[in-house]
Design a protein around this motif. Structure first.
Motif, PDB file in Angstrom:
ATOM      1  N   GLN A  14       0.836  -1.201   0.000  1.00 29.79           N
ATOM      2  CA  GLN A  14       0.000   0.000   0.000  1.00 29.79           C
ATOM      3  C   GLN A  14       0.872   1.252   0.000  1.00 29.79           C
ATOM      4  O   GLN A  14       1.840   1.348   0.739  1.00 29.79           O
ATOM      5  CB  GLN A  14      -0.901  -0.028   1.230  1.00 29.79           C
ATOM      6  CG  GLN A  14      -1.917   1.065   1.284  1.00 29.79           C
ATOM      7  CD  GLN A  14      -2.797   0.899   2.529  1.00 29.79           C
ATOM      8  OE1 GLN A  14      -2.377   0.366   3.530  1.00 29.79           O
ATOM      9  NE2 GLN A  14      -4.013   1.380   2.425  1.00 29.79           N
ATOM     10  N   ARG A  15       0.536   2.201  -0.864  1.00 37.97           N
ATOM     11  CA  ARG A  15       1.239   3.491  -0.948  1.00 37.97           C
ATOM     12  C   ARG A  15       2.746   3.302  -1.139  1.00 37.97           C
ATOM     13  O   ARG A  15       3.554   4.000  -0.542  1.00 37.97           O
ATOM     14  CB  ARG A  15       0.981   4.325   0.292  1.00 37.97           C
ATOM     15  CG  ARG A  15      -0.449   4.643   0.566  1.00 37.97           C
ATOM     16  CD  ARG A  15      -0.712   5.434   1.853  1.00 37.97           C
ATOM     17  NE  ARG A  15       0.440   5.915   2.584  1.00 37.97           N
ATOM     18  CZ  ARG A  15       0.862   5.413   3.758  1.00 37.97           C
ATOM     19  NH1 ARG A  15       0.227   4.423   4.326  1.00 37.97           N
ATOM     20  NH2 ARG A  15       1.922   5.920   4.362  1.00 37.97           N
ATOM     21  N   GLU A  18       5.193   6.235  -1.540  1.00 46.21           N
ATOM     22  CA  GLU A  18       5.341   7.263  -0.508  1.00 46.21           C
ATOM     23  C   GLU A  18       6.500   6.929   0.427  1.00 46.21           C
ATOM     24  O   GLU A  18       6.771   5.770   0.725  1.00 46.21           O
ATOM     25  CB  GLU A  18       4.032   7.414   0.270  1.00 46.21           C
ATOM     26  CG  GLU A  18       2.913   7.949  -0.599  1.00 46.21           C
ATOM     27  CD  GLU A  18       1.633   8.174   0.165  1.00 46.21           C
ATOM     28  OE1 GLU A  18       1.674   8.260   1.407  1.00 46.21           O
ATOM     29  OE2 GLU A  18       0.586   8.275  -0.492  1.00 46.21           O
ATOM     30  N   SER A  21       5.845   4.673   3.506  1.00 45.46           N
ATOM     31  CA  SER A  21       5.150   3.408   3.309  1.00 45.46           C
ATOM     32  C   SER A  21       5.961   2.257   3.894  1.00 45.46           C
ATOM     33  O   SER A  21       7.186   2.338   4.040  1.00 45.46           O
ATOM     34  CB  SER A  21       4.915   3.149   1.820  1.00 45.46           C
ATOM     35  OG  SER A  21       6.139   2.846   1.175  1.00 45.46           O
ATOM     36  N   GLU A  92      -0.100   1.774  -9.665  1.00 45.84           N
ATOM     37  CA  GLU A  92       1.066   1.917  -8.795  1.00 45.84           C
ATOM     38  C   GLU A  92       2.316   1.346  -9.454  1.00 45.84           C
ATOM     39  O   GLU A  92       3.391   1.950  -9.396  1.00 45.84           O
ATOM     40  CB  GLU A  92       0.817   1.218  -7.458  1.00 45.84           C
ATOM     41  CG  GLU A  92      -0.203   1.902  -6.593  1.00 45.84           C
ATOM     42  CD  GLU A  92      -0.631   1.064  -5.398  1.00 45.84           C
ATOM     43  OE1 GLU A  92      -0.139  -0.076  -5.240  1.00 45.84           O
ATOM     44  OE2 GLU A  92      -1.470   1.547  -4.622  1.00 45.84           O
TER      45      GLU A  92
END
Length: 104
Positions: A14-15, A18, A21, A92
């Motif tokens: 997830q993410r 970032e 993350s 992503e």
């Protein structure tokens, strides 16, 4: 693979793009440990972190995809959620690929 394991894998990636993350932190720790231990010359730390993040993301996405395939047959109501999740992972992954692509 249980639903709990599947959820754990989704949480890990997830993410991914970032800084804070889970996957990003794991990649940075691995790269920093490698750099401290081996002191390689002329290594681009950020590029290596991004490459590792992308590779792990791709591998975990493949595991999730396989599990989702088995769930589609067992639980047809999840198909819309699974399709949404797959689209998010594709976006992503594309972003991570573009991030490490050499600039011209």
């Amino acid at each position: 693979m249980s639903q709990e394991k599947l959820d754990s894998l989704r949480l890990i990636i997830q993410r991914a793009d970032e800084h804070d993350s889970l996957l990003g932190m794991m990649s940075r720790v691995a790269v920093d440990t490698f750099i401290q231990k081996h002191s390689p010359a002329k290594i681009n730390r950020n590029q290596l972190v991004d490459q590792i993040t992308q590779d792990i993301h791709r591998q975990i996405s493949a595991l999730i995809y396989q599990q989702e395939e088995s769930l589609i047959g067992q639980k047809p109501k999840l198909e819309q959620e699974i399709n949404f999740s797959r689209n998010q992972r594709r976006i992503e992954q594309k972003y991570l690929q573009e991030k490490i692509a050499p600039t011209r």
